[in-house]
Design an enzyme around this catalytic site. Structure first.
Site, PDB file in Angstrom:
ATOM      1  CE  LYS A 233     -15.578  52.868 104.666  1.00 26.78           C
ATOM      2  NZ  LYS A 233     -15.561  51.727 105.589  1.00 26.78           N
TER       3      LYS A 233
ATOM      4  CG  ASP B 181      -9.204  54.551 105.088  1.00 26.80           C
ATOM      5  OD1 ASP B 181      -8.809  54.063 106.162  1.00 26.80           O
ATOM      6  OD2 ASP B 181      -9.659  53.862 104.157  1.00 26.80           O
TER       7      ASP B 181
ATOM      8  CG  ASP C 214     -15.686  49.503 103.027  1.00 27.50           C
ATOM      9  OD1 ASP C 214     -14.758  50.319 102.844  1.00 27.50           O
ATOM     10  OD2 ASP C 214     -16.533  49.619 103.943  1.00 27.50           O
TER      11      ASP C 214
ATOM     12  NE  ARG D 137      -8.905  43.573 104.262  1.00 20.90           N
ATOM     13  CZ  ARG D 137      -9.717  43.015 105.145  1.00 20.90           C
ATOM     14  NH1 ARG D 137      -9.900  41.697 105.154  1.00 20.90           N
ATOM     15  NH2 ARG D 137     -10.346  43.744 106.042  1.00 20.90           N
TER      16      ARG D 137
HETATM   17  N1  BES Z   1     -10.999  52.256 106.280  1.00 21.53           N
HETATM   18  C1  BES Z   1     -11.827  51.190 106.710  1.00 21.53           C
HETATM   19  C2  BES Z   1     -11.650  50.867 108.181  1.00 21.53           C
HETATM   20  C3  BES Z   1     -12.088  51.921 109.153  1.00 21.53           C
HETATM   21  C4  BES Z   1     -13.335  51.845 109.738  1.00 21.53           C
HETATM   22  C5  BES Z   1     -11.250  52.940 109.542  1.00 21.53           C
HETATM   23  C6  BES Z   1     -13.729  52.797 110.660  1.00 21.53           C
HETATM   24  C7  BES Z   1     -11.637  53.888 110.451  1.00 21.53           C
HETATM   25  C8  BES Z   1     -12.870  53.805 111.027  1.00 21.53           C
HETATM   26  C9  BES Z   1     -11.503  49.931 105.902  1.00 21.53           C
HETATM   27  O1  BES Z   1     -11.100  50.147 104.598  1.00 21.53           O
HETATM   28  C10 BES Z   1     -12.752  49.131 105.866  1.00 21.53           C
HETATM   29  O2  BES Z   1     -13.701  49.592 105.297  1.00 21.53           O
HETATM   30  N2  BES Z   1     -12.743  47.951 106.459  1.00 21.53           N
HETATM   31  C11 BES Z   1     -13.887  47.112 106.470  1.00 21.53           C
HETATM   32  C12 BES Z   1     -13.425  45.712 106.199  1.00 21.53           C
HETATM   33  C13 BES Z   1     -14.552  44.755 105.917  1.00 21.53           C
HETATM   34  C14 BES Z   1     -15.273  45.139 104.650  1.00 21.53           C
HETATM   35  C15 BES Z   1     -13.983  43.365 105.797  1.00 21.53           C
HETATM   36  C16 BES Z   1     -14.529  47.226 107.834  1.00 21.53           C
HETATM   37  O3  BES Z   1     -13.834  47.360 108.842  1.00 21.53           O
HETATM   38  O4  BES Z   1     -15.757  47.212 107.879  1.00 21.53           O
HETATM   39 ZN    ZN Z   2     -10.199  51.957 104.209  1.00 21.62          ZN
HETATM   40 MN    MN Z   3     -12.763  50.370 103.312  1.00 23.82          MN
END
Ligand code: BES
Ligand code: ZN
Ligand code: MN
Length: 499
Positions: free
Chosen positions: A278, A289, A348, A352
């Site tokens: 990230k 998280d 990331d 899931r």
């Molecule tokens: N933990 C994140 C989602 C998240 C984002 C929580 C912002 C709180 C605030 C999750 O694991 C993630 O990174 N999701 C990705 C998915 C994508 C790579 C398909 C996302 O939302 O960008």
């Molecule tokens: Zn996450």
């Molecule tokens: Mn993630």
């Protein structure tokens, strides 16, 4: 915070802070409601003068303070909003604002009164419950990691002032609200802890402590046993981290009848994104998280306190998501506990992967239903902001039951469709599914991914990424973790248990 319900004339309250909730319908014609007339004469007409000034109309979030010569040190009027807004939500919010102001004023105890005039349909039981929920929310502070400060004040006592007729009902509600508030506080404290403190094994410690305190059966397995159990999703995410991953289960047994409600909470104690790392900006927020896990643990605290006649299983897959020489890479294919193979196209999209294994594991409890809570996608914030939890599932009845619970709990859920057409988004060239469906419909493709691992029970998914924490103060809620999910889960469970 201790709390009780008392029948006492307002002017005789000795607390340093008395808050009175009034809606606009209570203040029309600048008339002081008759339930306040005793206090008003003690105050020599001060409340009437506040209303006359126009400084306080009972609008939402409005406050006005008067300082009596005797009795309570401060009397604060707190606005509920328009008459038709006299709801559980408005009252909870007003109680929270009042508690925040009491803490800011340096009061260690407070009293709270809701005049019977213009209460509308809200019952004394509900008032007791939401007042305590709000007070707990407003009084919450997280100072554990700061140097001790003797001058720091904590709200230690909250008194709900009742009439003789309402006392018993309000007391019943108070107990429920107090238990939910304790659960929500636990959830927020866990959320607030940084990733170097709140590790997967730390979550296990908390689960075991709850088990000890309340008699839940708690089990937790680490990397070795996860391997034996074939938990390929959890292991894949954990393989870049030195911290031992955990699959934690808690079992609350409250009745001989009925299959358990199963709650699953995402417990990623820090999400760096892994190799698909990230951006640095705000990455520290990824300690949140594990908010789904916190919601499950907070709910178990409520269960331990209230002991409703229902069975509940909590499942928490917990791990860090870090990049390293041993971390999973984009393109890797893994095998899940369920048996389906998964192509990792983005490391990331880790939540899931661990939830897939937990949902698969949930089958062994023969659950009546399974609800997962997860900070799963940034896309849910694009869709719903911080005002609603994204809700998906495979069972319309369960979904509508959850929406109702969310309305009463003040943790609103908004449905997103899992139409068959969206399933295509997760199609992989090399494996049974891939772990990211791309940018469009990001929350839905994540929901559909989870659904690939659901078999044999009604299931709903709560995407709490937009609601788990806030980046600024609002009137009823301090900046930081919100403890989202505890009130919703509690409401859902208590309703199923029969009120
Ligand atoms: N933990 C994140 C989602 C998240 C984002 C929580 C912002 C709180 C605030 C999750 O694991 C993630 O990174 N999701 C990705 C998915 C994508 C790579 C398909 C996302 O939302 O960008
Ligand atoms: Zn996450
Ligand atoms: Mn993630």
């Amino acid at each position: 915070m201790k709390s009780d319900v008392r029948v006492v004339p307002l002017e005789r309250i000795a607390a340093p802070f008395l808050a009175i909730a009034l809606g606009t319908s209570n203040t029309t014609n600048g008339k002081v409601p008759s339930s306040l007339l005793g206090l008003e004469s003690h105050l020599q007409g001060a409340l009437g003068r506040v209303l006359d000034s126009g400084d306080f109309k009972g609008e939402r979030d409005e406050t006005a303070v008067v300082y009596p010569a005797k009795g309570p040190k401060r009397v604060m009027l707190v606005g509920l909003g328009k008459g038709e807004e006299f709801t559980r939500g408005a009252l909870r919010r007003a109680a929270s604002i009042a508690a925040r102001k009491a803490v800011a004023a340096g009061a260690e105890s407070m009293a709270f009164f809701v005049p019977p005039e213009g209460r509308g349909g809200i019952t004394p039981t509900a008032i007791g419950q939401v007042a305590l929920e709000g007070a707990g929310q407003g009084a919450w502070q997280f100072k554990e990691l700061k140097a001790p400060d003797e001058k720091r004040v904590k709200l230690r006592s909250f008194e709900l002032i009742a009439s003789r007729e309402d006392r018993a009902d309000m007391e019943r509600g108070r107990k429920i609200g107090a238990a939910i508030a304790v659960g929500q506080r636990l959830a927020r404290n866990l959320q607030a802890l940084p990733g170097n403190v709140c590790t997967p094994t730390y979550l296990t410690t908390i689960a075991r402590q709850l088990g000890q305190a309340y008699g839940f059966r708690v089990t937790a397995i680490g990397r070795q046993q996860l391997e034996k159990a074939g938990m390929g999703g959890i292991l894949a995410v954990a393989q870049g981290s030195a911290e031992d991953p955990q699959l934690i289960s808690l079992e609350y047994h409250g009745t001989k009848k009925s299959a358990p409600i199963c709650l699953v909470g995402k417990g990623v104690t820090f999400d760096s994104g892994g190799i698909s790392i990230k951006p640095a900006q705000n990455m520290e927020d990824m300690k949140y998280d594990m908010s789904g896990a916190a919601a499950v643990l907070g709910t178990f605290e409520m269960l331990g306190q209230l002991k409703p006649e229902v069975n509940v299983v909590g499942l928490i897959p917990a791990t860090e998501n870090l990049p390293s020489g041993t971390a999973i890479k984009p393109g890797d294919v893994i095998k899940s506990h369920f048996g389906k193979t998964i192509e990792i196209v983005n490391t990331d999209a880790e939540g899931r992967l661990i939830l897939a294994d937990a949902l698969s594991h949930a089958r062994r409890f023969k659950p009546a239903c399974v609800i997962d809570a997860a900070t799963l996608t940034g896309a849910i914030t694009v869709a719903l902001g911080s005002q609603a939890i994204g809700l998906m599932g495979n069972d319309e009845q369960l979904i509508s039951e959850i929406r109702k619970a969310g309305e009463s709990a003040g943790e609103r859920c908004w449905p997103l469709p899992l139409w068959d057409e969206f399933r295509e988004l997760n199609k992989s060239d090399v494996a049974d599914v891939k772990n990211s469906g791309g940018r469009g419909a990001g929350s839905i493709s994540a929901g559909w991914f989870l659904r690939e691992f659901v078999d044999g029970f009604p299931w709903a998914h709560l995407d709490i990424a937009g609601t788990a924490y806030t980046d600024r103060d609002t009137a009823p809620m301090a900046k930081g973790p919100t403890g989202i999910g505890v009130r919703l889960f509690s409401e859902f469970i208590l309703t199923r248990a029969g009120g």
